[in-house]
Scaffold this active site. Structure first.
Site, mmCIF file in Angstrom:
data_model
loop_
_atom_site.group_PDB
_atom_site.id
_atom_site.type_symbol
_atom_site.label_atom_id
_atom_site.label_comp_id
_atom_site.label_asym_id
_atom_site.label_seq_id
_atom_site.Cartn_x
_atom_site.Cartn_y
_atom_site.Cartn_z
ATOM 1 N N GLY A 54 0.771 -1.248 0.000
ATOM 2 C CA GLY A 54 0.000 0.000 0.000
ATOM 3 C C GLY A 54 0.795 1.286 0.000
ATOM 4 N N GLU A 109 3.994 4.184 6.392
ATOM 5 C CA GLU A 109 2.735 3.425 6.247
ATOM 6 C C GLU A 109 1.755 4.212 5.388
ATOM 7 O OE1 GLU A 109 1.166 0.761 6.761
ATOM 8 O OE2 GLU A 109 1.844 -0.316 8.534
ATOM 9 N N ASP A 113 -5.005 1.494 10.786
ATOM 10 C CA ASP A 113 -6.413 1.211 11.093
ATOM 11 C C ASP A 113 -6.494 0.755 12.551
ATOM 12 O OD1 ASP A 113 -9.044 0.361 11.041
ATOM 13 O OD2 ASP A 113 -8.759 -1.204 9.562
ATOM 14 N N LYS A 141 -6.946 6.040 10.855
ATOM 15 C CA LYS A 141 -8.332 5.862 11.293
ATOM 16 C C LYS A 141 -8.311 5.847 12.822
ATOM 17 C CE LYS A 141 -9.804 2.904 7.485
ATOM 18 N NZ LYS A 141 -10.310 1.552 7.160
ATOM 19 N N PHE A 162 -13.770 2.773 4.537
ATOM 20 C CA PHE A 162 -12.860 2.012 3.677
ATOM 21 C C PHE A 162 -12.464 2.856 2.470
ATOM 22 C CE2 PHE A 162 -11.805 -1.058 0.345
ATOM 23 C CZ PHE A 162 -10.787 -1.745 1.001
ATOM 24 N N VAL A 163 -11.164 3.073 2.300
ATOM 25 C CA VAL A 163 -10.684 3.939 1.217
ATOM 26 C C VAL A 163 -9.783 3.177 0.246
ATOM 27 C CG1 VAL A 163 -10.841 6.097 2.533
ATOM 28 C CG2 VAL A 163 -8.756 4.754 2.663
ATOM 29 N N ASP A 169 -5.653 -0.514 -2.089
ATOM 30 C CA ASP A 169 -6.434 -1.361 -3.002
ATOM 31 C C ASP A 169 -7.721 -1.873 -2.382
ATOM 32 O OD1 ASP A 169 -5.151 -3.188 -1.121
ATOM 33 O OD2 ASP A 169 -5.816 -4.777 -2.462
ATOM 34 N N ARG A 175 -5.271 0.685 -6.902
ATOM 35 C CA ARG A 175 -4.033 1.289 -6.393
ATOM 36 C C ARG A 175 -3.555 2.444 -7.264
ATOM 37 N NH1 ARG A 175 -2.006 -2.095 -2.349
ATOM 38 N NH2 ARG A 175 -2.258 -4.326 -2.667
HETATM 39 P P1 5GP Z 1 -4.129 -2.345 10.770
HETATM 40 O O1 5GP Z 1 -3.124 -3.425 11.047
HETATM 41 O O2 5GP Z 1 -3.743 -0.992 11.308
HETATM 42 O O3 5GP Z 1 -5.526 -2.760 11.232
HETATM 43 O O4 5GP Z 1 -4.285 -2.247 9.199
HETATM 44 C C1 5GP Z 1 -3.293 -1.701 8.427
HETATM 45 C C2 5GP Z 1 -3.352 -2.197 7.010
HETATM 46 O O5 5GP Z 1 -4.689 -2.578 6.627
HETATM 47 C C3 5GP Z 1 -2.951 -1.113 6.048
HETATM 48 O O6 5GP Z 1 -1.552 -1.097 5.824
HETATM 49 C C4 5GP Z 1 -3.747 -1.467 4.814
HETATM 50 O O7 5GP Z 1 -3.057 -2.427 4.045
HETATM 51 C C5 5GP Z 1 -5.004 -2.111 5.345
HETATM 52 N N1 5GP Z 1 -6.104 -1.120 5.469
HETATM 53 C C6 5GP Z 1 -6.605 -0.566 6.587
HETATM 54 N N2 5GP Z 1 -7.619 0.270 6.321
HETATM 55 C C7 5GP Z 1 -7.756 0.253 4.977
HETATM 56 C C8 5GP Z 1 -8.651 0.945 4.081
HETATM 57 O O8 5GP Z 1 -9.528 1.752 4.423
HETATM 58 N N3 5GP Z 1 -8.452 0.686 2.747
HETATM 59 C C9 5GP Z 1 -7.529 -0.191 2.290
HETATM 60 N N4 5GP Z 1 -7.464 -0.359 0.982
HETATM 61 N N5 5GP Z 1 -6.689 -0.856 3.102
HETATM 62 C C10 5GP Z 1 -6.798 -0.628 4.437
#
Ligand code: 5GP
Length: 185
Positions: A54, A109, A113, A141, A162-163, A169, A175
Site C-alpha cells: 500500500g 505506512e 487502522d 483511522k 474504507f478507502v 487497493d 491502487r
Molecule cells: P491495521 O493493522 O492498522 O488494522 O491495518 C493496516 C493495514 O490494513 C494497512 O496497511 C492497509 O493495508 C489495510 N487497510 C486498513 N484500512 C484500509 C482501508 O480503508 N483501505 C484499504 N485499501 N486498506 C486498508
C-alpha cells in the site's frame, strides 16, 4: 473502472466509491510532511522503510519531497488479504535487507487502522536496535485504533471508512487511482 478520467464516482470490484481526497490535497499534505521530516532529520541520514504494497506511491512522493539525504528499503506485511476489514493477524511476507542497527529508521505506512500492523512492525524493528524509530502514516483511522501505537507524523486523520486509491487497493484493484476514494455505502 476508468482510471484515466478519475471522476467523482467510480466502481471498483462491483462496489461504488466516491471522491474523498483529491490528488492536489494529498500532494500538498505530502509536501508539508516532507518539510517537517526534513527539519527533524536535518543532520541525519534516515532509512525509510516502506510497508508494501500500500505505501509504494506515498513513499515515492514523500522521498522525492525530502530535502535531506535518505535511504530506502521495503518489507511486506499482510493483514487484510482481499477483504475490507482487518483479519486481526499480521504476517511478514518479505523481510528487509538493510542493516538497521544504529540507524535512524522511519517507517512509512499508507494507513493505520487497528494499529496491529504498525505495532507488530515496530516491535520487530526495535529488535534490530536502531538509533531511533519513528512512524509516518498518510492516513490514520483514529477511532478504529485499538493497539497502542506512537504515530510521529500523520497526513490525515480519517473516520472509520474504507478507502482506495493512491496505493491502497480493494482486492488488488484501485491502487493506480490518483485521488483517494471512499466506499459509498
Ligand atoms: P491495521 O493493522 O492498522 O488494522 O491495518 C493496516 C493495514 O490494513 C494497512 O496497511 C492497509 O493495508 C489495510 N487497510 C486498513 N484500512 C484500509 C482501508 O480503508 N483501505 C484499504 N485499501 N486498506 C486498508
Amino acid at each position: 473502472m476508468n482510471v484515466q478520467a478519475q471522476p467523482e464516482r467510480i466502481w471498483c470490484n462491483g462496489e461504488p466509491f466516491r471522491l474523498y481526497l483529491s490528488e492536489e490535497q494529498i500532494q500538498q499534505r505530502v509536501r508539508e510532511l516532507a518539510r517537517e521530516i526534513s527539519r527533524d532529520y536535518a543532520d541525519k541520514v534516515p532509512i525509510l522503510i516502506g510497508v508494501l504494497n500500500g505505501s509504494f506511491i506515498f513513499i515515492a512522493d514523500l522521498m522525492r519531497a525530502l530535502e535531506i539525504d535518505c535511504e530506502v528499503d521495503f518489507l511486506k506485511l499482510s493483514s487484510y488479504g482481499d477483504a475490507k476489514v482487518s483479519s486481526g493477524q499480521a504476517k511478514i511476507r518479505k523481510d528487509i535487507d538493510a542493516q538497521l542497527a544504529g540507524r535512524h529508521v522511519l517507517v512509512v505506512e499508507d494507513i493505520v487502522d487497528t494499529g496491529l500492523s504498525v505495532r507488530y512492525l515496530c516491535d520487530l524493528l526495535q529488535a534490530h536496535r536502531p538509533a531511533s524509530l519513528r512512524v509516518v502514516t498518510l492516513l490514520h483511522k483514529a477511532e478504529a485504533t485499538r493497539y497502542p501505537v506512537q504515530l510521529d507524523y500523520v497526513g490525515f486523520v480519517i473516520p472509520n471508512l474504507f478507502v482506495i486509491g493512491y496505493g491502497l487497493d480493494y482486492g488488488q484493484k484501485g491502487r493506480n487511482l490518483r485521488h483517494l476514494y471512499v466506499l459509498d455505502q
